[in-house]
Scaffold this motif. Structure first.
Motif, PDB file in Angstrom:
ATOM      1  N   GLY A   1     107.705  99.015 104.040  1.00 38.78           N
ATOM      2  CA  GLY A   1     107.877  98.451 102.731  1.00 38.78           C
ATOM      3  C   GLY A   1     109.312  98.141 102.386  1.00 38.78           C
ATOM      4  O   GLY A   1     109.613  97.731 101.285  1.00 38.78           O
ATOM      5  N   GLY A   2     110.258  98.363 103.296  1.00 32.28           N
ATOM      6  CA  GLY A   2     111.650  98.036 103.034  1.00 32.28           C
ATOM      7  C   GLY A   2     112.427  99.079 102.265  1.00 32.28           C
ATOM      8  O   GLY A   2     113.587  98.879 101.953  1.00 32.28           O
ATOM      9  N   ILE A   3     111.788 100.190 101.929  1.00 32.27           N
ATOM     10  CA  ILE A   3     112.481 101.269 101.218  1.00 32.27           C
ATOM     11  C   ILE A   3     112.310 102.552 102.019  1.00 32.27           C
ATOM     12  O   ILE A   3     111.192 102.966 102.311  1.00 32.27           O
ATOM     13  N   ALA A   4     113.432 103.175 102.379  1.00 34.23           N
ATOM     14  CA  ALA A   4     113.395 104.382 103.202  1.00 34.23           C
ATOM     15  C   ALA A   4     112.813 105.550 102.422  1.00 34.23           C
ATOM     16  O   ALA A   4     113.051 105.711 101.229  1.00 34.23           O
ATOM     17  N   ARG A   5     112.065 106.357 103.115  1.00 36.78           N
ATOM     18  CA  ARG A   5     111.471 107.561 102.539  1.00 36.78           C
ATOM     19  C   ARG A   5     112.497 108.693 102.486  1.00 36.78           C
ATOM     20  O   ARG A   5     113.507 108.646 103.172  1.00 36.78           O
ATOM     21  N   PRO A   6     112.203 109.730 101.702  1.00 36.40           N
ATOM     22  CA  PRO A   6     113.065 110.915 101.772  1.00 36.40           C
ATOM     23  C   PRO A   6     113.033 111.458 103.207  1.00 36.40           C
ATOM     24  O   PRO A   6     112.036 111.312 103.905  1.00 36.40           O
ATOM     25  N   LYS A   7     114.117 112.063 103.634  1.00 37.14           N
ATOM     26  CA  LYS A   7     114.254 112.596 104.998  1.00 37.14           C
ATOM     27  C   LYS A   7     114.015 111.495 106.023  1.00 37.14           C
ATOM     28  O   LYS A   7     113.066 111.531 106.799  1.00 37.14           O
ATOM     29  N   ARG A  12     120.910  98.737 107.777  1.00 37.70           N
ATOM     30  CA  ARG A  12     120.884  97.487 107.025  1.00 37.70           C
ATOM     31  C   ARG A  12     121.482  96.404 107.918  1.00 37.70           C
ATOM     32  O   ARG A  12     122.196  96.698 108.879  1.00 37.70           O
ATOM     33  N   LEU A  13     121.224  95.158 107.577  1.00 38.14           N
ATOM     34  CA  LEU A  13     121.810  94.060 108.330  1.00 38.14           C
ATOM     35  C   LEU A  13     123.333  94.136 108.255  1.00 38.14           C
ATOM     36  O   LEU A  13     123.901  94.517 107.234  1.00 38.14           O
ATOM     37  N   VAL A  14     123.971  93.739 109.359  1.00 37.96           N
ATOM     38  CA  VAL A  14     125.422  93.831 109.464  1.00 37.96           C
ATOM     39  C   VAL A  14     126.117  93.003 108.389  1.00 37.96           C
ATOM     40  O   VAL A  14     127.091  93.448 107.790  1.00 37.96           O
ATOM     41  N   ASP A  15     125.621  91.821 108.127  1.00 34.75           N
ATOM     42  CA  ASP A  15     126.279  90.947 107.158  1.00 34.75           C
ATOM     43  C   ASP A  15     125.977  91.312 105.707  1.00 34.75           C
ATOM     44  O   ASP A  15     126.531  90.725 104.777  1.00 34.75           O
ATOM     45  N   GLY A  16     125.104  92.283 105.485  1.00 35.40           N
ATOM     46  CA  GLY A  16     124.795  92.744 104.143  1.00 35.40           C
ATOM     47  C   GLY A  16     124.003  91.770 103.297  1.00 35.40           C
ATOM     48  O   GLY A  16     123.868  91.944 102.094  1.00 35.40           O
ATOM     49  N   SER A  17     123.455  90.727 103.934  1.00 35.91           N
ATOM     50  CA  SER A  17     122.758  89.686 103.180  1.00 35.91           C
ATOM     51  C   SER A  17     121.364  90.093 102.738  1.00 35.91           C
ATOM     52  O   SER A  17     120.747  89.388 101.945  1.00 35.91           O
ATOM     53  N   ASP A  21     115.913  98.377 103.754  1.00 39.15           N
ATOM     54  CA  ASP A  21     116.096  99.446 104.731  1.00 39.15           C
ATOM     55  C   ASP A  21     115.289  99.111 105.975  1.00 39.15           C
ATOM     56  O   ASP A  21     114.091  98.828 105.898  1.00 39.15           O
ATOM     57  N   LEU A  22     115.943  99.126 107.138  1.00 40.44           N
ATOM     58  CA  LEU A  22     115.313  98.746 108.395  1.00 40.44           C
ATOM     59  C   LEU A  22     115.145  99.948 109.311  1.00 40.44           C
ATOM     60  O   LEU A  22     116.103 100.679 109.556  1.00 40.44           O
ATOM     61  N   ALA A  23     113.953 100.119 109.844  1.00 40.63           N
ATOM     62  CA  ALA A  23     113.702 101.183 110.821  1.00 40.63           C
ATOM     63  C   ALA A  23     114.141 100.733 112.208  1.00 40.63           C
ATOM     64  O   ALA A  23     114.557 101.548 113.026  1.00 40.63           O
ATOM     65  N   ILE A  24     114.055  99.444 112.492  1.00 37.12           N
ATOM     66  CA  ILE A  24     114.437  98.879 113.794  1.00 37.12           C
ATOM     67  C   ILE A  24     115.332  97.674 113.544  1.00 37.12           C
ATOM     68  O   ILE A  24     115.075  96.861 112.662  1.00 37.12           O
ATOM     69  N   GLN A  25     116.396  97.571 114.338  1.00 37.21           N
ATOM     70  CA  GLN A  25     117.314  96.440 114.254  1.00 37.21           C
ATOM     71  C   GLN A  25     117.825  96.153 115.653  1.00 37.21           C
ATOM     72  O   GLN A  25     117.966  97.061 116.469  1.00 37.21           O
ATOM     73  N   SER A  26     118.107  94.907 115.949  1.00 33.64           N
ATOM     74  CA  SER A  26     118.638  94.561 117.265  1.00 33.64           C
ATOM     75  C   SER A  26     119.833  93.643 117.121  1.00 33.64           C
ATOM     76  O   SER A  26     119.999  92.971 116.105  1.00 33.64           O
ATOM     77  N   LEU A  27     120.672  93.641 118.149  1.00 29.22           N
ATOM     78  CA  LEU A  27     121.863  92.798 118.209  1.00 29.22           C
ATOM     79  C   LEU A  27     121.900  92.091 119.548  1.00 29.22           C
ATOM     80  O   LEU A  27     121.400  92.614 120.552  1.00 29.22           O
ATOM     81  N   ALA A  28     122.537  90.946 119.587  1.00 31.66           N
ATOM     82  CA  ALA A  28     122.737  90.224 120.840  1.00 31.66           C
ATOM     83  C   ALA A  28     123.842  90.906 121.637  1.00 31.66           C
ATOM     84  O   ALA A  28     124.782  91.469 121.070  1.00 31.66           O
ATOM     85  N   ILE A  36     132.044  94.991 115.159  1.00 28.10           N
ATOM     86  CA  ILE A  36     130.772  95.052 114.435  1.00 28.10           C
ATOM     87  C   ILE A  36     130.536  96.464 113.927  1.00 28.10           C
ATOM     88  O   ILE A  36     130.874  97.443 114.595  1.00 28.10           O
ATOM     89  N   SER A  37     130.010  96.545 112.733  1.00 33.70           N
ATOM     90  CA  SER A  37     129.774  97.834 112.109  1.00 33.70           C
ATOM     91  C   SER A  37     128.406  97.779 111.433  1.00 33.70           C
ATOM     92  O   SER A  37     128.205  97.015 110.495  1.00 33.70           O
ATOM     93  N   ILE A  38     127.483  98.602 111.897  1.00 29.60           N
ATOM     94  CA  ILE A  38     126.133  98.621 111.342  1.00 29.60           C
ATOM     95  C   ILE A  38     126.040  99.751 110.323  1.00 29.60           C
ATOM     96  O   ILE A  38     126.214 100.916 110.666  1.00 29.60           O
ATOM     97  N   PRO A  39     125.772  99.428 109.058  1.00 30.72           N
ATOM     98  CA  PRO A  39     125.598 100.484 108.051  1.00 30.72           C
ATOM     99  C   PRO A  39     124.344 101.309 108.354  1.00 30.72           C
ATOM    100  O   PRO A  39     123.288 100.767 108.631  1.00 30.72           O
ATOM    101  N   VAL A  40     124.508 102.619 108.323  1.00 22.68           N
ATOM    102  CA  VAL A  40     123.397 103.538 108.573  1.00 22.68           C
ATOM    103  C   VAL A  40     123.189 104.384 107.329  1.00 22.68           C
ATOM    104  O   VAL A  40     124.141 104.938 106.778  1.00 22.68           O
ATOM    105  N   GLY A  41     121.948 104.467 106.906  1.00 26.26           N
ATOM    106  CA  GLY A  41     121.602 105.321 105.771  1.00 26.26           C
ATOM    107  C   GLY A  41     120.872 106.558 106.253  1.00 26.26           C
ATOM    108  O   GLY A  41     120.072 106.498 107.182  1.00 26.26           O
ATOM    109  N   ILE A  42     121.183 107.681 105.652  1.00 30.60           N
ATOM    110  CA  ILE A  42     120.486 108.936 105.950  1.00 30.60           C
ATOM    111  C   ILE A  42     120.059 109.532 104.614  1.00 30.60           C
ATOM    112  O   ILE A  42     120.884 109.723 103.724  1.00 30.60           O
TER     113      ILE A  42
END
Length: 191
Positions: A1-7, A12-17, A21-28, A36-42
């Motif tokens: 649903g795009g919203i991270a659960r507790p725990k 997030r996308l690198v460009d912040g656009s 909230d993403l569970a899986i992301q890939s880069l070339a 490159i800096s990928i924001p990580v939420g915990i």
């Protein structure tokens, strides 16, 4: 649903656009030579122990994956070690943690001890080191008679470290950094 659960952990996308909230992301692969800096939420509760690790690395051997903690000012090379901490406050959202990549075939991180800056502050009587250490290194302080008056093990993966030297008298001292492969020797004045 795009919203991270507790725990949970997410990115997030690198460009912040896209503020989803993403569970899986890939880069070339060609992105690995950029800053490159990928924001990580915990999301974690206060007092919860969190371990960040790579369980299945499917990248070329030349690619190093670093986990940055901006509050603790640390970088952990996840290829060879885990990052474990205990949340001293509830964690929720993006901004503290980032994933960074370095492709050794495209660029190299400075690991030479000559890139480390060492200085003493007279107001607070501290020795401060600025610069990234990637290997276990010890700092020794010698008086002018060659006696080792104090020693400190240094942390790897941090840009700044300070040590209390208030027990030392004013004078000239010799700082000796040694990581088993490289050495750096420098004089400092303590007021």
């Amino acid at each position: 649903g795009g919203i991270a659960r507790p725990k949970s952990i997410y990115s997030r996308l690198v460009d912040g656009s896209f503020a989803t909230d993403l569970a899986i992301q890939s880069l070339a692969y060609d992105s690995l030579d950029t800053d490159i800096s990928i924001p990580v939420g915990i999301n974690a509760t206060q007092g919860q122990q969190v371990t960040i690790q790579i369980s299945d690395l499917q990248l070329p051997d030349s690619v190093e994956v670093y986990f940055e903690d901006t509050i603790e000012n640390t970088y952990t090379l996840l290829n060879s070690s885990d990052y474990t901490f205990t949340a001293n406050t509830p964690l929720n959202g993006i901004g503290r943690f980032f994933l960074r990549f370095n492709d050794q075939t495209l660029s190299t991180l400075e690991t030479d001890l000559d890139t480390i800056t060492v200085f003493a502050t007279s107001a607070s009587k501290m020795i401060t080191l600025k610069g990234m250490l990637t290997q276990a290194t010890d700092l020794h302080v010698y008086d002018m008679q060659g006696r080792n008056v104090v020693s400190f093990p240094l942390k790897t993966g941090t840009n700044s470290q300070s040590f209390d030297i208030s027990n030392l008298s004013s004078g000239i001292y010799v700082i000796h950094l040694n990581n088993g492969v490289q050495k750096k020797i420098q004089k400092i004045t303590i007021n």
